[in-house]
Design a protein around this motif. Structure first.
Motif, mmCIF file in Angstrom:
data_model
loop_
_atom_site.group_PDB
_atom_site.id
_atom_site.type_symbol
_atom_site.label_atom_id
_atom_site.label_comp_id
_atom_site.label_asym_id
_atom_site.label_seq_id
_atom_site.Cartn_x
_atom_site.Cartn_y
_atom_site.Cartn_z
ATOM 1 N N TRP A 163 0.823 -1.208 0.000
ATOM 2 C CA TRP A 163 0.000 0.000 0.000
ATOM 3 C C TRP A 163 0.862 1.265 0.000
ATOM 4 O O TRP A 163 0.689 2.152 -0.826
ATOM 5 N N THR A 164 1.821 1.327 0.912
ATOM 6 C CA THR A 164 2.555 2.580 1.081
ATOM 7 C C THR A 164 3.575 2.805 -0.031
ATOM 8 O O THR A 164 3.902 3.941 -0.347
ATOM 9 N N LEU A 165 4.068 1.714 -0.621
ATOM 10 C CA LEU A 165 5.030 1.864 -1.718
ATOM 11 C C LEU A 165 4.342 1.836 -3.082
ATOM 12 O O LEU A 165 4.988 1.943 -4.118
ATOM 13 N N LYS A 166 3.026 1.662 -3.059
ATOM 14 C CA LYS A 166 2.212 1.570 -4.279
ATOM 15 C C LYS A 166 2.735 0.469 -5.206
ATOM 16 O O LYS A 166 2.996 0.680 -6.387
ATOM 17 N N LYS A 167 2.918 -0.711 -4.636
ATOM 18 C CA LYS A 167 3.389 -1.868 -5.391
ATOM 19 C C LYS A 167 2.279 -2.904 -5.492
ATOM 20 O O LYS A 167 1.312 -2.875 -4.733
ATOM 21 N N GLU A 168 2.480 -3.857 -6.408
ATOM 22 C CA GLU A 168 1.489 -4.922 -6.557
ATOM 23 C C GLU A 168 1.576 -5.887 -5.379
ATOM 24 O O GLU A 168 2.663 -6.155 -4.857
ATOM 25 N N LEU A 169 0.431 -6.424 -4.995
ATOM 26 C CA LEU A 169 0.372 -7.406 -3.908
ATOM 27 C C LEU A 169 -0.226 -8.705 -4.441
ATOM 28 O O LEU A 169 -1.277 -8.701 -5.075
ATOM 29 N N VAL A 170 0.484 -9.803 -4.178
ATOM 30 C CA VAL A 170 -0.013 -11.116 -4.608
ATOM 31 C C VAL A 170 0.007 -12.057 -3.414
ATOM 32 O O VAL A 170 0.989 -12.106 -2.663
ATOM 33 N N GLY A 171 -1.067 -12.805 -3.232
ATOM 34 C CA GLY A 171 -1.128 -13.795 -2.161
ATOM 35 C C GLY A 171 -1.068 -15.196 -2.746
ATOM 36 O O GLY A 171 -1.635 -15.460 -3.813
ATOM 37 N N VAL A 172 -0.376 -16.082 -2.061
ATOM 38 C CA VAL A 172 -0.247 -17.468 -2.517
ATOM 39 C C VAL A 172 -0.550 -18.393 -1.338
ATOM 40 O O VAL A 172 -0.151 -18.104 -0.207
ATOM 41 N N SER A 173 -1.218 -19.482 -1.603
ATOM 42 C CA SER A 173 -1.475 -20.477 -0.563
ATOM 43 C C SER A 173 -0.155 -21.001 0.013
ATOM 44 O O SER A 173 0.747 -21.384 -0.743
ATOM 45 N N SER A 174 -0.065 -21.044 1.322
ATOM 46 C CA SER A 174 1.145 -21.572 1.972
ATOM 47 C C SER A 174 1.358 -23.035 1.615
ATOM 48 O O SER A 174 2.493 -23.512 1.570
ATOM 49 N N LEU A 175 0.255 -23.753 1.366
ATOM 50 C CA LEU A 175 0.363 -25.164 0.993
ATOM 51 C C LEU A 175 0.898 -25.318 -0.429
ATOM 52 O O LEU A 175 1.692 -26.207 -0.722
ATOM 53 N N GLU A 176 0.470 -24.417 -1.301
ATOM 54 C CA GLU A 176 0.957 -24.464 -2.680
ATOM 55 C C GLU A 176 2.469 -24.225 -2.723
ATOM 56 O O GLU A 176 3.188 -24.846 -3.525
ATOM 57 N N VAL A 177 2.943 -23.328 -1.858
ATOM 58 C CA VAL A 177 4.387 -23.063 -1.785
ATOM 59 C C VAL A 177 5.122 -24.337 -1.399
ATOM 60 O O VAL A 177 6.086 -24.744 -2.048
ATOM 61 N N LEU A 178 4.649 -24.987 -0.340
ATOM 62 C CA LEU A 178 5.302 -26.208 0.151
ATOM 63 C C LEU A 178 5.242 -27.330 -0.892
ATOM 64 O O LEU A 178 6.193 -28.092 -1.063
ATOM 65 N N ALA A 179 4.120 -27.391 -1.605
ATOM 66 C CA ALA A 179 3.944 -28.459 -2.603
ATOM 67 C C ALA A 179 4.993 -28.397 -3.706
ATOM 68 O O ALA A 179 5.331 -29.422 -4.317
ATOM 69 N N GLN A 180 5.531 -27.186 -3.971
ATOM 70 C CA GLN A 180 6.525 -27.035 -5.042
ATOM 71 C C GLN A 180 7.745 -27.926 -4.820
ATOM 72 O O GLN A 180 8.435 -28.285 -5.765
ATOM 73 N N ASN A 181 8.011 -28.264 -3.535
ATOM 74 C CA ASN A 181 9.158 -29.134 -3.251
ATOM 75 C C ASN A 181 9.012 -30.498 -3.922
ATOM 76 O O ASN A 181 9.987 -31.218 -4.057
ATOM 77 N N GLY A 182 7.787 -30.841 -4.320
ATOM 78 C CA GLY A 182 7.567 -32.148 -4.923
ATOM 79 C C GLY A 182 7.272 -32.092 -6.405
ATOM 80 O O GLY A 182 6.869 -33.084 -7.001
ATOM 81 N N LYS A 183 7.478 -30.929 -7.018
ATOM 82 C CA LYS A 183 7.017 -30.792 -8.408
ATOM 83 C C LYS A 183 7.790 -31.656 -9.394
ATOM 84 O O LYS A 183 7.314 -31.910 -10.488
ATOM 85 N N HIS A 184 8.978 -32.128 -8.991
ATOM 86 C CA HIS A 184 9.721 -33.003 -9.907
ATOM 87 C C HIS A 184 9.568 -34.482 -9.564
ATOM 88 O O HIS A 184 10.172 -35.328 -10.186
ATOM 89 N N PHE A 185 8.781 -34.759 -8.542
ATOM 90 C CA PHE A 185 8.538 -36.160 -8.163
ATOM 91 C C PHE A 185 7.489 -36.784 -9.085
ATOM 92 O O PHE A 185 6.648 -36.086 -9.640
ATOM 93 N N GLU A 186 7.555 -38.103 -9.218
ATOM 94 C CA GLU A 186 6.482 -38.812 -9.914
ATOM 95 C C GLU A 186 5.304 -38.942 -8.952
ATOM 96 O O GLU A 186 5.475 -38.904 -7.741
ATOM 97 N N GLY A 187 4.131 -39.094 -9.460
ATOM 98 C CA GLY A 187 2.979 -39.326 -8.605
ATOM 99 C C GLY A 187 2.415 -38.038 -8.011
ATOM 100 O O GLY A 187 2.636 -36.952 -8.528
ATOM 101 N N LEU A 188 1.695 -38.198 -6.917
ATOM 102 C CA LEU A 188 0.989 -37.071 -6.321
ATOM 103 C C LEU A 188 1.785 -36.474 -5.171
ATOM 104 O O LEU A 188 2.628 -37.130 -4.568
ATOM 105 N N VAL A 189 1.458 -35.201 -4.878
ATOM 106 C CA VAL A 189 2.179 -34.470 -3.845
ATOM 107 C C VAL A 189 1.200 -33.950 -2.801
ATOM 108 O O VAL A 189 0.198 -33.319 -3.140
ATOM 109 N N VAL A 190 1.500 -34.235 -1.543
ATOM 110 C CA VAL A 190 0.656 -33.750 -0.445
ATOM 111 C C VAL A 190 1.480 -32.881 0.505
ATOM 112 O O VAL A 190 2.324 -33.379 1.233
ATOM 113 N N PRO A 191 1.248 -31.556 0.499
ATOM 114 C CA PRO A 191 1.860 -30.690 1.497
ATOM 115 C C PRO A 191 1.000 -30.730 2.757
ATOM 116 O O PRO A 191 -0.224 -30.908 2.655
ATOM 117 N N LEU A 192 1.610 -30.555 3.896
ATOM 118 C CA LEU A 192 0.831 -30.742 5.126
ATOM 119 C C LEU A 192 1.384 -29.906 6.284
ATOM 120 O O LEU A 192 2.587 -29.850 6.487
#
Ligand code: ZN
Lengths: 230, 338
Positions: free
Chosen positions: A84-113
């Motif tokens: 707000w004060t710097l007049k910059k863009e703000l983006v929110g991301v799910s904390s779980l989606e961030v953690l899930a990225q650790n598994g993006k190169h794995f085969e199969g499914l990924v469960v962040p928890l």
């Protein structure tokens, strides 16, 4: 484009800065220490080490939860105020989606928890669809046993991510057996650089109306609603 | 820029008001925006900390923007950022503290931590210059204190409550006679039309003590109501309110007057949310009519939680060179004398 990413939603505190196509700074701790005391100094130190002024940032990306209510609010408050004060863009991301990225190169499914106490977890299901790593089941708050029941029906190898996985490992192994994979020690901290990268691909939001994603009502509010329904 | 033109932007989020103000030279209010959550907390019969924290996050940048707009200044013109460090609800304090730190960092501004009660006292300076030594009676939902000040920014607690704060007692008594939350204003309103016919105790404690105690009074009220209903008698709520209020006020006013005399103060300042109480105002005015010290009571909008008072207190601290680092945290039990 210069991006500052902030994650204080759980025990792991992460700050990252990306410049164009490069991750130029990343700071991660996994400590039971007060985020409120440590996060602003960490942002200050990282930016000054990189010789980047707050004004020269283009976008602030924040992990909006789920996680510790207080932790989520600290990061979101700082991100909102800076944007707000710097007049910059703000983006929110799910904390779980961030953690899930650790598994993006794995085969199969990924469960962040993340553990949510009383045998509940904040979790979601991620994996590749049409070659793109993405959310398959929405983030949710659920009893660990109910969640594992659902996962079992998928009949696919599933990798679990997050430092709290250790708490639930016995029941996961009991219910999923060989299908459950656990990665190594280095796979469990959510990485703020991944948060920054995810933030680049998402649309900026209205700062004033931006709120954390708690995934549950305040206890008093839930009780009040329940009493009204009676 | 001349010496008294400094603009303090202050943030206050210690309880259930999200507040931002801009004050010039420590005394001139340019804006004083308060987003109250009271409507939300009413359904719970009191402030729920988690709900309060959630509302603060929703409101903080909106209130910041409104305060700057109303003041007609930009953030670049601000001299320093002041913020309530404590006491208060920790989760609520953290929103203000982290917003203040982000602002100070983004614009390289001095960050000034302020004690919430110092803020309540300094609300007075927004209407009347302080003269030292002075005595302040601080009465709010969480506080009942007599504070002696020999100079700016110096606080000595000479009396405090040993159990409930006066405001707490008001809320509990209000609940006993089924008045809606917050109970204070309702009791004040009823007391105005009732008569203090019920005999209730006054806790004077030791003869030389300036401390307070309201839990005995609160229990006496509850017992009175209980006994009456067992005997099938009806007590007029107006009379009960008047009797309760008379007891609270007599002790507050008497101890304040005694301390004012002993310490030879030039001013007596009323501070805190309960300062909105008409009965208390009237009794103090009556008692200090002929006293040789001046009684100062701020207007109602400055008695309840607001950020202009934090800016006023913050200005003094700023001038004294007090600064916080980016490690500043919310401190729920912050000591005013430290
Ligand atoms: Zn207050």
């Amino acid at each position: 484009m210069k991006v500052l990413a902030i994650d204080t939603s759980n025990l792991v505190m992460g700050i990252a800065v990306t410049d164009g196509e490069k991750v130029i700074g990343e700071y991660i701790t996994n400590l039971k220490k007060n985020h409120s005391i440590r996060v602003m100094p960490a942002i200050h130190d990282l930016l000054s080490e990189l010789n980047i002024s707050p004004q020269s940032l283009d976008r602030i990306v924040v992990a909006r939860g789920p996680g510790s209510y207080t932790g989520v609010r600290i990061g979101v408050t700082i991100a909102k105020t800076l944007a707000w004060t710097l007049k910059k863009e703000l983006v929110g991301v799910s904390s779980l989606e961030v953690l899930a990225q650790n598994g993006k190169h794995f085969e199969g499914l990924v469960v962040p928890l993340f553990d949510a106490r009383r045998t509940q977890v904040y979790t979601g299901l991620y994996g590749k669809r049409n070659g793109v790593f993405q959310s398959i089941e929405p983030d949710q708050l659920i009893l660990i046993e109910d969640w594992l029941e659902q996962l079992k029906e998928r009949n696919l190898p599933i990798s679990f991510f997050g430092n709290d996985v250790a708490l639930h490992r016995p029941v996961i192994q009991e219910m999923l057996g060989e299908a459950a994979l656990f990665g190594s020690m280095a796979d469990h901290n959510p990485r703020p650089s991944e948060l920054a990268i995810l933030g680049l691909s998402k649309k900026p939001e209205e700062v004033h109306t931006f709120v954390p994603s708690y995934l549950q009502l305040a206890e008093a509010e839930a009780k009040w609603l329940a009493s009204k329904e009676k | 820029m001349s010496e008294n033109n400094e603009l303090i932007l202050a943030i206050e989020t210690s309880c259930d008001e999200t507040a931002v103000a801009i004050v010039k030279g420590g005394t001139e209010i340019l804006s004083n925006v308060v987003a109250s959550q009271i409507e939300s907390h009413k359904r719970f019969g009191g402030v729920v900390p988690e709900v309060a924290s959630r509302h603060h996050v929703e409101q903080i940048t909106i209130v910041l923007e409104e305060a700057l707009e109303q003041a007609g200044v930009t953030i670049e013109e601000i001299t320093a950022v002041a913020v309530t460090e404590g006491p208060g609800l920790v989760g609520a304090l953290l929103i203000g503290v982290n917003a203040a730190k982000a602002l100070a960092f983004a614009h390289n501004l001095p960050l000034v931590p302020v004690h919430h009660i110092a803020g309540h006292i300094y609300a007075n300076r927004l209407v009347k210059e302080m003269e030292f030594p002075l005595l302040s009676l601080v009465v709010s939902g969480g506080h009942t204190e007599l504070i002696y000040m020999k100079e700016h920014g110096s606080y000595e607690v000479i009396g405090e409550t040993r159990d409930d704060a006066a405001g707490e007692a008001y809320d509990k008594v209000a609940r006993t006679i089924n008045l809606p939350y917050p109970g204070g204003p309702h009791i004040d309103r009823l007391a105005e039309v009732g008569e203090a016919t019920i005999d209730l105790p006054r806790a004077w404690l030791e003869p030389d003590s300036y401390d307070f105690s309201f839990s005995g009074l609160k229990s006496a009220v509850i017992n009175t109501v209980h006994n009456a209903s067992q005997r099938g008698q009806e007590i007029r709520p107006e009379d009960l309110a008047a009797s309760f209020q008379a007891s609270v006020i007599e002790v507050l006013v008497e101890k304040t007057a005694r301390a004012a005399k002993e310490y030879g103060v030039k001013q007596v300042l009323l501070a805190g949310g309960v300062a909105a109480n008409k009965g208390l105002r009237k009794a103090l005015e009556e008692r200090f009519k002929d006293a040789n010290c001046e009684l100062v009571i701020p207007p109602l909008f400055l008695c309840t939680d607001n950020a202009a008072m934090i800016a006023a207190a913050g200005y003094i601290e700023y001038k004294k060179g007090k600064r916080a680092e980016l490690t500043l945290n919310g401190v729920p039990g912050l000591d005013i004398e430290a």
